[in-house]
Design an enzyme around this catalytic site. Structure first.
Site, PDB file in Angstrom:
ATOM      1  CG  ASP A   4      -2.005   0.982   1.217  1.00 38.12           C
ATOM      2  OD1 ASP A   4      -1.752   2.147   0.844  1.00 38.12           O
ATOM      3  OD2 ASP A   4      -3.126   0.621   1.595  1.00 38.12           O
ATOM      4  CD  GLU A  28     -10.446   0.668   1.028  1.00 37.64           C
ATOM      5  OE1 GLU A  28     -10.004  -0.499   0.962  1.00 37.64           O
ATOM      6  OE2 GLU A  28     -11.293   1.008   1.865  1.00 37.64           O
ATOM      7  CB  VAL A  29      -9.767   0.421  -4.440  1.00 35.62           C
ATOM      8  CG1 VAL A  29      -9.470  -0.012  -5.877  1.00 35.62           C
ATOM      9  CG2 VAL A  29      -8.758   1.476  -4.000  1.00 35.62           C
ATOM     10  CG  HIS A  60      -8.554  -4.368  -1.645  1.00 36.36           C
ATOM     11  ND1 HIS A  60      -9.669  -3.775  -2.206  1.00 36.36           N
ATOM     12  CD2 HIS A  60      -8.201  -3.568  -0.615  1.00 36.36           C
ATOM     13  CE1 HIS A  60      -9.966  -2.668  -1.542  1.00 36.36           C
ATOM     14  NE2 HIS A  60      -9.093  -2.526  -0.562  1.00 36.36           N
ATOM     15  CG  HIS A  75      -6.483  -3.574   3.720  1.00 41.29           C
ATOM     16  ND1 HIS A  75      -5.810  -2.445   3.293  1.00 41.29           N
ATOM     17  CD2 HIS A  75      -7.768  -3.430   3.312  1.00 41.29           C
ATOM     18  CE1 HIS A  75      -6.669  -1.650   2.657  1.00 41.29           C
ATOM     19  NE2 HIS A  75      -7.858  -2.230   2.653  1.00 41.29           N
TER      20      HIS A  75
END
Length: 130
Positions: free
Chosen positions: A29, A88-89, A93, A95
């Site tokens: 990130d 956020e995107v 995904h 993290h």
């Protein structure tokens, strides 16, 4: 969809790659919560993680596990925490966040702004454990 992550997969945007296979990509990130914050994504464009097929979701977690083991060896931490936020995107995904304390995975805290050199060094350190 063509999110920023899809552009990274296509090589249109550079990243600090940690690990890759035919279906997944892990990279740092660029605005991490802590040093070593990694994102694991499917290369397939899927907005919401739970829209992945069951086998695809399982494969993403297996891929993330490999990266998490390397991350835990490379970056001093008590645990590698995981989070799936997805706001956020618009690309599924996971993290992976090295944790010393639970507050290290607080997404409302101010993000770090490491230099490209710091990111490159961290990526190299993690890759050594793969």
């Amino acid at each position: 969809m063509n999110s920023i992550f899809s552009k990274i997969v296509k090589g249109e945007i550079p990243c600090h790659k940690i690990h890759e296979d035919e279906k997944h990509l892990a990279f740092l990130d660029v605005m991490p919560l802590v040093t070593g914050h990694v994102l694991c994504i499917p290369k397939k464009e899927v907005d919401y993680i739970f829209d992945l097929e069951s086998n695809e979701l399982a494969d993403l977690w297996k891929f993330s596990q490999i990266v998490a083991h390397a991350l835990g060896k490379a970056v001093p931490c008590k645990r590698v925490g995981t989070a799936v936020i997805g706001l956020e995107v618009p690309h599924a995904h996971i993290h992976l966040v090295p944790l010393q304390m639970v507050g290290d995975i607080n997404f409302s805290q101010e993000k770090m702004k490491p230099s490209q050199e710091e990111l490159q060094s961290t990526a190299q350190l993690i890759r050594k454990w793969l």
